[in-house]
Design an enzyme around this catalytic site. Structure first.
Site, PDB file in Angstrom:
ATOM      1  N   CYS A  28       0.832  -1.212   0.000  1.00  0.00           N
ATOM      2  CA  CYS A  28       0.000   0.000   0.000  1.00  0.00           C
ATOM      3  C   CYS A  28       0.869   1.265   0.000  1.00  0.00           C
ATOM      4  O   CYS A  28       1.539   1.548   0.996  1.00  0.00           O
ATOM      5  CB  CYS A  28      -0.899  -0.046   1.233  1.00  0.00           C
ATOM      6  SG  CYS A  28      -1.676   1.508   1.672  1.00  0.00           S
ATOM      7  N   CYS A  31       0.183   3.715   2.815  1.00  0.00           N
ATOM      8  CA  CYS A  31       0.664   3.194   4.104  1.00  0.00           C
ATOM      9  C   CYS A  31       2.145   3.500   4.280  1.00  0.00           C
ATOM     10  O   CYS A  31       2.602   3.756   5.395  1.00  0.00           O
ATOM     11  CB  CYS A  31       0.428   1.688   4.192  1.00  0.00           C
ATOM     12  SG  CYS A  31      -1.313   1.227   4.016  1.00  0.00           S
TER      13      CYS A  31
END
Length: 105
Positions: A28, A31
């Site tokens: 991600c 993230c």
């Protein structure tokens, strides 16, 4: 930050003490953006234990908790959900800190 290893551990942590679960994944990009400043956030809000939850490893838990975007956060104290910051949007340090402060408001 502790990593979640099992559903049993999730139940144990959720129901005992004050925890913030960070739902994330290695792939991600949003993230990765929060990674550099998360240690500061964890240190600043040390009254909570932060727990990293790998979304891919715990996909059923994510479905159960309606986590459809990452990174996302859910706060619990003694089994009660205090609040959630759940979306697929990129999050800033300020937004994360505002969320954590709102848990004890």
């Amino acid at each position: 930050m502790k990593k979640l290893e099992s559903m049993e551990q999730f139940e144990q942590l959720k129901n005992n003490g004050k925890h913030i679960f960070l739902f994330s994944a290695d792939w991600c990009p949003d993230c990765r953006v929060i990674e550099p400043f998360m240690p500061e956030v964890v240190e600043k809000y040390s009254d909570y234990e932060f727990v990293f939850v790998d979304r891919d490893k715990f996909i059923d838990l994510c479905k159960e908790l309606d986590i459809f975007g990452i990174p996302s956060f859910i706060g619990f104290e003694e089994g009660k959900e205090l609040g959630r910051f759940v979306s697929k949007e990129r999050k800033t340090k300020q937004e994360i800190e505002d969320f954590i402060q709102s848990l004890s408001a």
